[in-house]
Motif scaffolding. Structure first.
Motif, PDB file in Angstrom:
ATOM      1  N   THR A 124       0.839  -1.207   0.000  1.00 32.59           N
ATOM      2  CA  THR A 124       0.000   0.000   0.000  1.00 32.59           C
ATOM      3  C   THR A 124       0.866   1.247   0.000  1.00 32.59           C
ATOM      4  O   THR A 124       0.601   2.210  -0.723  1.00 32.59           O
ATOM      5  CB  THR A 124      -0.945  -0.003   1.209  1.00 32.59           C
ATOM      6  N   ALA A 125       1.923   1.244   0.818  1.00 34.52           N
ATOM      7  CA  ALA A 125       2.826   2.397   0.868  1.00 34.52           C
ATOM      8  C   ALA A 125       3.442   2.668  -0.493  1.00 34.52           C
ATOM      9  O   ALA A 125       3.539   3.827  -0.931  1.00 34.52           O
ATOM     10  CB  ALA A 125       3.913   2.150   1.906  1.00 34.52           C
ATOM     11  N   ALA A 126       3.844   1.591  -1.202  1.00 38.18           N
ATOM     12  CA  ALA A 126       4.456   1.754  -2.526  1.00 38.18           C
ATOM     13  C   ALA A 126       3.440   2.282  -3.536  1.00 38.18           C
ATOM     14  O   ALA A 126       3.757   3.173  -4.342  1.00 38.18           O
ATOM     15  CB  ALA A 126       5.033   0.416  -2.992  1.00 38.18           C
ATOM     16  N   GLN A 127       2.214   1.747  -3.500  1.00 35.43           N
ATOM     17  CA  GLN A 127       1.195   2.160  -4.462  1.00 35.43           C
ATOM     18  C   GLN A 127       0.760   3.598  -4.258  1.00 35.43           C
ATOM     19  O   GLN A 127       0.527   4.335  -5.218  1.00 35.43           O
ATOM     20  CB  GLN A 127      -0.023   1.233  -4.369  1.00 35.43           C
ATOM     21  N   LEU A 128       0.650   4.013  -2.996  1.00 36.04           N
ATOM     22  CA  LEU A 128       0.141   5.345  -2.688  1.00 36.04           C
ATOM     23  C   LEU A 128       1.240   6.372  -2.464  1.00 36.04           C
ATOM     24  O   LEU A 128       0.949   7.541  -2.174  1.00 36.04           O
ATOM     25  CB  LEU A 128      -0.769   5.279  -1.454  1.00 36.04           C
ATOM     26  N   ASN A 129       2.467   5.919  -2.587  1.00 38.88           N
ATOM     27  CA  ASN A 129       3.625   6.810  -2.436  1.00 38.88           C
ATOM     28  C   ASN A 129       3.687   7.429  -1.033  1.00 38.88           C
ATOM     29  O   ASN A 129       3.923   8.619  -0.859  1.00 38.88           O
ATOM     30  CB  ASN A 129       3.592   7.912  -3.498  1.00 38.88           C
ATOM     31  N   TYR A 130       3.453   6.571  -0.013  1.00 39.47           N
ATOM     32  CA  TYR A 130       3.592   6.949   1.389  1.00 39.47           C
ATOM     33  C   TYR A 130       4.681   6.084   2.017  1.00 39.47           C
ATOM     34  O   TYR A 130       5.075   5.044   1.465  1.00 39.47           O
ATOM     35  CB  TYR A 130       2.291   6.713   2.164  1.00 39.47           C
ATOM     36  N   THR A 131       5.147   6.515   3.196  1.00 40.22           N
ATOM     37  CA  THR A 131       6.042   5.644   3.947  1.00 40.22           C
ATOM     38  C   THR A 131       5.212   4.569   4.660  1.00 40.22           C
ATOM     39  O   THR A 131       4.017   4.755   4.923  1.00 40.22           O
ATOM     40  CB  THR A 131       6.836   6.441   5.004  1.00 40.22           C
ATOM     41  N   GLN A 132       5.856   3.445   4.976  1.00 38.99           N
ATOM     42  CA  GLN A 132       5.158   2.390   5.709  1.00 38.99           C
ATOM     43  C   GLN A 132       4.696   2.898   7.066  1.00 38.99           C
ATOM     44  O   GLN A 132       3.631   2.520   7.561  1.00 38.99           O
ATOM     45  CB  GLN A 132       6.069   1.177   5.872  1.00 38.99           C
ATOM     46  N   SER A 133       5.490   3.784   7.661  1.00 41.22           N
ATOM     47  CA  SER A 133       5.137   4.347   8.965  1.00 41.22           C
ATOM     48  C   SER A 133       3.839   5.161   8.873  1.00 41.22           C
ATOM     49  O   SER A 133       2.972   5.069   9.745  1.00 41.22           O
ATOM     50  CB  SER A 133       6.268   5.235   9.482  1.00 41.22           C
TER      51      SER A 133
END
Length: 291
Positions: free
Chosen positions: A19-28
């Motif tokens: 999800t972080a990769a798809q939405l361009n967010y950090t895992q945190s």
């Protein structure tokens, strides 16, 4: 991207990292969004398993509600975009037959070159149905005659002369000039809008009483009936332009006209509709020509 969309994406991927990769967010950031929402709920929404992030039992209803919330938020965003920008938009146009043939294709083509992301829905009908639809907020603007919409804001576009149409072998076809009085007591084929508008008003003011033997709800069908000798009719010049019927067309010596234009709702139109109305007015001044 709001927290609900993040939650839904995790449900699809079963993975915080994906999800972080798809939405361009950090895992945190993804983890914090999940924890924050679980705190609002007062219980955990996910559990970790060998299959990744999975919903806790009996929480599927929450997921469905989140989908509805996101869909409605997107719909609101679209409505706001229609009202505040021309990056997108949707205009519902109503029009009479003659305008749909001879004016609207050119108007829409040129307007769409300037505003390619605005979409259109077109309804072709008579004066009465178009007026009803715009009053019920089912249309944003309608191309009609001014006489048909006295209570609506109206932008005039051009004059349209009312013409006498007869069969080729009719006695009136031999006349170079005809008067409205020539119509009196003739067999008459009544077209789609009947006597509710300009033609009816002209008859009433001049005490004309044609023999109405046929009434049709479509203008080209009316022309076909005239061609076959069922009677005469009166139709606007714009509709008759290049019409594929073997009939005789004459202007009246008195020269009767109607004013065509675009009417719109009294409630504030969307930005896209306002821009379209402005363009129609500009087009009428710079591009309009018909004969």
């Amino acid at each position: 991207m709001n927290k609900y969309e993040i939650i839904l994406n995790v449900c699809e991927t079963h993975s915080i990292s994906k999800t972080a990769a798809q939405l361009n967010y950090t895992q945190s950031a993804i983890s914090q969004a999940i924890k924050g929402y679980e705190k609002e709920l007062g219980f955990p929404l996910f559990k970790r398993s060998k299959h990744g992030m999975e919903l806790m039992p009996n929480t599927e209803g929450i997921l469905e509600s989140l989908k509805i919330i996101c869909a409605e938020e997107n719909r609101i965003s679209q409505i706001v975009a229609n009202l505040t920008s021309l990056d997108s938009g949707y205009i519902r146009i109503g029009t009479i037959q003659s305008v749909s043939y001879h004016w609207l294709p050119d108007i829409l083509k040129l307007f769409s070159e300037k505003y390619p992301n605005i979409r259109f829905e077109l309804t072709v009908d008579g004066f009465n149905p178009l007026k009803e639809k715009i009053q019920e907020n089912k249309l944003d603007c309608i191309f009609v005659s001014h006489y048909s919409v006295p209570d609506l804001p109206f932008i005039p576009i051009g004059k349209d002369e009312l013409m006498l149409v007869t069969p080729k072998d009719h006695p009136l076809a031999d006349k170079v000039a005809v008067s409205l009085s020539d119509v009196n007591h003739e067999n008459f084929v009544l077209s789609s809008d009947g006597l509710d508008y300009e033609t009816g008003q002209i008859f009433e003011l001049n005490n004309i009483t044609p023999k109405i033997r046929y009434r049709l709800n479509e203008d080209f069908a009316t022309l076909k009936m005239v061609e076959k000798g069922f009677g005469i009719t009166i139709l606007p010049k714009l509709l008759l332009y290049n019409a594929p019927f073997d009939v005789c067309i004459r202007s009246f010596t008195e020269h009767y006209f109607r004013t065509l234009g675009v009417a719109y709702t009294k409630t504030p139109p969307t930005l896209a509709t306002i821009k379209f109305l402005d363009y129609v007015e500009e087009w009428s001044k710079n591009c309009l020509s018909f004969s």
